[in-house]
Design a protein around this motif. Sequence first.
Motif, mmCIF file in Angstrom:
data_model
loop_
_atom_site.group_PDB
_atom_site.id
_atom_site.type_symbol
_atom_site.label_atom_id
_atom_site.label_comp_id
_atom_site.label_asym_id
_atom_site.label_seq_id
_atom_site.Cartn_x
_atom_site.Cartn_y
_atom_site.Cartn_z
ATOM 1 N N UNK A 129 32.960 -21.318 25.337
ATOM 2 C CA UNK A 129 32.716 -20.725 24.031
ATOM 3 C C UNK A 129 32.884 -21.686 22.878
ATOM 4 N N UNK A 130 33.458 -22.884 23.136
ATOM 5 C CA UNK A 130 33.627 -23.848 22.049
ATOM 6 C C UNK A 130 32.243 -24.279 21.546
ATOM 7 N N UNK A 131 32.011 -24.248 20.231
ATOM 8 C CA UNK A 131 30.672 -24.519 19.677
ATOM 9 C C UNK A 131 30.408 -26.012 19.451
ATOM 10 N N UNK A 132 29.996 -26.715 20.484
ATOM 11 C CA UNK A 132 29.717 -28.144 20.367
ATOM 12 C C UNK A 132 28.516 -28.389 19.452
ATOM 13 N N UNK A 133 28.565 -29.443 18.626
ATOM 14 C CA UNK A 133 27.436 -29.730 17.733
ATOM 15 C C UNK A 133 26.156 -30.132 18.456
ATOM 16 N N UNK A 134 26.277 -30.724 19.653
ATOM 17 C CA UNK A 134 25.093 -31.165 20.379
ATOM 18 C C UNK A 134 25.442 -31.299 21.852
ATOM 19 N N UNK A 135 24.419 -31.502 22.673
ATOM 20 C CA UNK A 135 24.656 -31.701 24.105
ATOM 21 C C UNK A 135 25.464 -32.966 24.339
ATOM 22 N N UNK A 136 25.242 -33.989 23.522
ATOM 23 C CA UNK A 136 25.958 -35.249 23.696
ATOM 24 C C UNK A 136 27.440 -35.102 23.361
ATOM 25 N N UNK A 137 27.748 -34.409 22.265
ATOM 26 C CA UNK A 137 29.160 -34.279 21.884
ATOM 27 C C UNK A 137 29.934 -33.444 22.897
ATOM 28 N N UNK A 138 29.236 -32.614 23.663
ATOM 29 C CA UNK A 138 29.912 -31.815 24.690
ATOM 30 C C UNK A 138 30.425 -32.684 25.834
ATOM 31 N N UNK A 139 29.946 -33.943 25.902
ATOM 32 C CA UNK A 139 30.360 -34.837 26.981
ATOM 33 C C UNK A 139 31.470 -35.781 26.552
ATOM 34 N N UNK A 140 31.883 -35.724 25.282
ATOM 35 C CA UNK A 140 32.868 -36.694 24.796
ATOM 36 C C UNK A 140 34.240 -36.462 25.414
ATOM 37 N N UNK A 141 35.032 -37.538 25.440
ATOM 38 C CA UNK A 141 36.373 -37.475 25.991
ATOM 39 C C UNK A 141 37.260 -36.615 25.117
ATOM 40 N N UNK A 142 38.315 -36.082 25.699
ATOM 41 C CA UNK A 142 39.264 -35.233 24.988
ATOM 42 C C UNK A 142 40.218 -36.108 24.168
ATOM 43 N N UNK A 143 40.422 -35.765 22.906
ATOM 44 C CA UNK A 143 41.370 -36.460 22.050
ATOM 45 C C UNK A 143 42.443 -35.474 21.591
ATOM 46 N N UNK A 144 43.530 -35.992 21.063
ATOM 47 C CA UNK A 144 44.636 -35.086 20.740
ATOM 48 C C UNK A 144 44.282 -34.106 19.629
ATOM 49 N N UNK A 145 43.298 -34.462 18.775
ATOM 50 C CA UNK A 145 42.922 -33.502 17.741
ATOM 51 C C UNK A 145 42.208 -32.288 18.336
ATOM 52 N N UNK A 146 41.764 -32.408 19.570
ATOM 53 C CA UNK A 146 41.123 -31.285 20.245
ATOM 54 C C UNK A 146 42.061 -30.594 21.228
ATOM 55 N N UNK A 147 43.352 -30.858 21.083
ATOM 56 C CA UNK A 147 44.352 -30.205 21.926
ATOM 57 C C UNK A 147 45.086 -29.149 21.128
ATOM 58 N N UNK A 148 45.612 -28.164 21.810
ATOM 59 C CA UNK A 148 46.469 -27.170 21.193
ATOM 60 C C UNK A 148 47.925 -27.562 21.442
ATOM 61 N N UNK A 149 48.821 -26.923 20.720
ATOM 62 C CA UNK A 149 50.242 -27.181 20.971
ATOM 63 C C UNK A 149 50.651 -26.613 22.327
#
Length: 388
Positions: free
Chosen positions: A59-79
Amino acid sequence: MTRGCPFDPPPELTKLREEDPVTRVRLWDGSTPWLVTRYDDVREILLDPRISSDTSRPGYPHPSAATATRRMHFINMDNPDHDRHRRLLTRYFAVKRLEGLRPRIQHIVDELIDQMLAGPTPVDLVEAFALPLPSLVICELLGVPYADRDLFHRTSKTIVSRHATPEEMQAATTELHEYLGDLVESKGVDPGEDVFSRLAVEQLRTGQMSRDEIADMGLLLLVAGHETTANMIALGTLALLRHPEQLAEVRAADDPALIAGTVEELLRYLTIPHLGRRRVALEDVEIGGQTIRAGEGVIVATDVANRDPEVFDEPDRFDVHRNARHHVAFGYGIHQCLGQPLARVELQIVYGTLYRRIPTLALAQPFEEVEFKHEMLAYGVHRLPVTW
């Protein structure tokens, strides 16, 4: 969408904020996340722990097909994972520490201006000044050799492009990630006083973080640390050139408060993350009279929120005397930009120096011919030919 003034959000989004501030939109993959455009609703979403930043969740709304493949960074983590990673970096981006870098940043700014003044005109302000400055600063802070700038400039352009293919995104991310991983390992053997050295000594050597985890963190810091500020320098300069009376005030200012206020107003007025902050609901959440169900995507349009007339008087008017510090250009809540103190110091020095040292700075091509970065995750201009 309709293109109006290139400094303003699209008219369709402004209309949505006034008439339908929490509404469904359709993305490239056919998904229909919620778009949130009012300032108060945006801040409420960004504060709510029931709204996740985790890009791996359905359900996460990725901006594009390419950005959906990017590595996970801490700003995309929850506590708690987000806080654990962020705490490792907080001291390096503390306001007091970054204020201490003012003399060094001022020196870099003056050197770059000297080089421009010694050369021919017109000159591309992006290539000669806006991009080298934050690149030099973030390289020194992190411990990345500036001699390798061609590599991270090239890969960064792909990483922040909305039109990159998944294969191009993967290749660029892998190349930069491997470069940074090798660099971190070398720092563990021969450390300096930079951020990567400290992470290598305190985290890698002790086994608390892996090479890949530190490289992931470094990739985010390196890309975000130069791309966004470079765009703000060039785009902010163009905005000031389009408002000559206010530019004259900034040029003549001997009050640091006016320069600081100009920075905040330009951050509000331009708000360069034009694709919004993206989230996904973990539970049902009520926002602006609408129920966002668990598993549904959410996009908060910070650029539109920063033009909300309920919060900012005459929001489409650029005013260097406005108190705009409560803008949401850096986000809000636990995920707000870690590097905002560095960006503020850099921009204050730039706006307080460039126009004073080159008082006749002018655009060297018609404004209508300026090429804006509509295809990038961060808004700006590709080139900015200037003369004096």
